[in-house]
Write a protein that holds these residues in place. Sequence first.
Motif, PDB file in Angstrom:
ATOM      1  N   GLU A 158       0.934  -1.669   0.426  1.00 19.43           N
ATOM      2  CA  GLU A 158      -0.040   0.257   0.008  1.00 19.43           C
ATOM      3  C   GLU A 158       0.673   0.962   0.076  1.00 19.43           C
ATOM      4  OE1 GLU A 158      -3.726   1.993  -0.193  1.00 19.43           O
ATOM      5  OE2 GLU A 158      -3.308  -0.434  -0.701  1.00 19.43           O
ATOM      6  N   ASN A 186      -0.497   8.154   0.697  1.00 21.89           N
ATOM      7  CA  ASN A 186      -1.764   9.151  -0.339  1.00 21.89           C
ATOM      8  C   ASN A 186      -0.937  10.582   0.160  1.00 21.89           C
ATOM      9  OD1 ASN A 186      -3.941   7.606  -1.055  1.00 21.89           O
ATOM     10  ND2 ASN A 186      -5.318   8.540   1.026  1.00 21.89           N
ATOM     11  N   TYR A 187      -0.632  10.545   0.765  1.00 18.38           N
ATOM     12  CA  TYR A 187       0.930  11.566   1.249  1.00 18.38           C
ATOM     13  C   TYR A 187       2.030  11.273   0.144  1.00 18.38           C
ATOM     14  CZ  TYR A 187       4.222  14.911   3.461  1.00 18.38           C
ATOM     15  OH  TYR A 187       5.341  16.044   3.814  1.00 18.38           O
ATOM     16  N   LYS A 225       1.812  10.447  -3.211  1.00 23.50           N
ATOM     17  CA  LYS A 225       1.735   9.476  -4.398  1.00 23.50           C
ATOM     18  C   LYS A 225       1.957  10.081  -5.655  1.00 23.50           C
ATOM     19  CE  LYS A 225      -2.193   6.104  -3.624  1.00 23.50           C
ATOM     20  NZ  LYS A 225      -3.710   5.839  -3.449  1.00 23.50           N
ATOM     21  N   GLY A 283      -3.627  16.545   2.802  1.00 24.06           N
ATOM     22  CA  GLY A 283      -3.967  15.538   1.548  1.00 24.06           C
ATOM     23  C   GLY A 283      -5.283  14.700   2.116  1.00 24.06           C
ATOM     24  N   GLU A 284      -5.452  13.508   1.679  1.00 22.47           N
ATOM     25  CA  GLU A 284      -6.817  13.589   2.068  1.00 22.47           C
ATOM     26  C   GLU A 284      -6.875  12.350   2.984  1.00 22.47           C
ATOM     27  OE1 GLU A 284      -7.297  10.065  -0.718  1.00 22.47           O
ATOM     28  OE2 GLU A 284      -6.284  11.801  -2.143  1.00 22.47           O
ATOM     29  N   GLN A 297      -6.716   8.931   5.350  1.00 23.55           N
ATOM     30  CA  GLN A 297      -6.213   7.341   4.645  1.00 23.55           C
ATOM     31  C   GLN A 297      -6.257   6.738   5.917  1.00 23.55           C
ATOM     32  OE1 GLN A 297      -2.782   7.300   2.925  1.00 23.55           O
ATOM     33  NE2 GLN A 297      -2.932   6.107   2.063  1.00 23.55           N
TER      34      GLN A 297
END
Length: 324
Positions: free
Chosen positions: A2, A5-6, A8, A59-60, A62
């Motif tokens: 995995e 997101n931070y 990507k 960031g979103e 997660q």
Amino acid sequence: MEELNYLKQDRKMPGREAFETYVDFHIQDGDADMWLYDIFPGVQLMVVNFTAESCFRSGERQNVIGINHCRKGRFECAFDSRSYLYLGEGDIALNSQMHPPIASSFPEKYFSGSTIILFPEIMKTVPELQTFQISAEKIAERYSLETRSPVFRRNSEIEHVYQELYEHLENPSLPFLRLKVLELLYYFQSREIVFEEKREYLSGITVSRIKHVREHLIQDMEHRTNLKQLALEHNLSLTQLKDGFRQIYGESPYAYLRSYKMHRAAQLLRRSDQKISEIALELGYQNPSKFAEAFYAVTGRRPSEYRRENRVAAANKQPYHKMK
């Protein structure tokens, strides 16, 4: 594995070993060195060195748990406009990316440390973690990470494990890294060990005022500023100024200013041909001997010795001798 997101948006490059990845982390007005190590499925070790004011990215959310360790420098983190917390050397912070910070920065303009990254769902399928009953959910529950992000002071027993981990990264082997990360996760989850929590929060207003005091100090290095008067000008009590300054920068205002002056002096010694007496005067030292004493206290070298060593290193195209 995995991915955070931070990270990507960043380009990834393979390292020397199959479990190593270099992250080409873009940072504004600074430098970043970031490595990821795949320890187990669902468990990564991120090791960073920043020379910058901040690395913050919004960031979103997660479902990820982070165990953050400060090796060098200081780290400022804000989760709302009223709550600022600081990590000093050896301090540890735990957080959930379901409740990410709204801001972060490096008060000393550099930071070195690591984060153990846990992906709870993937970890459930890993036999090695199940053998030791390691669970991200248990860690989150123990530290109430659904609602808070605690910071703990340096613990000598934990620090010893981290130092072994860092020292091994020159020539890393996966079995050793797994052993050390398992040991740390065991400490955080299961072992009865006393962690002293930091509870000294600073408000956003207080942080802003103290940072303005810091700017005042470094812009007027030739004179010894009256802290009581400076506190009054910034609507702070002297105690608020001293305690808050130490929380943000790790030392008293005068000690910080001396360190700042000596780092500036080191730059001038490396990059200019100014006489040492001229550098001393520029930094507010009328007596070159007093300047030399202060420089030695911070760097471990006399100014003339420091300049000579760095000129020899430059002539031989070697790295210059850094501050201690």
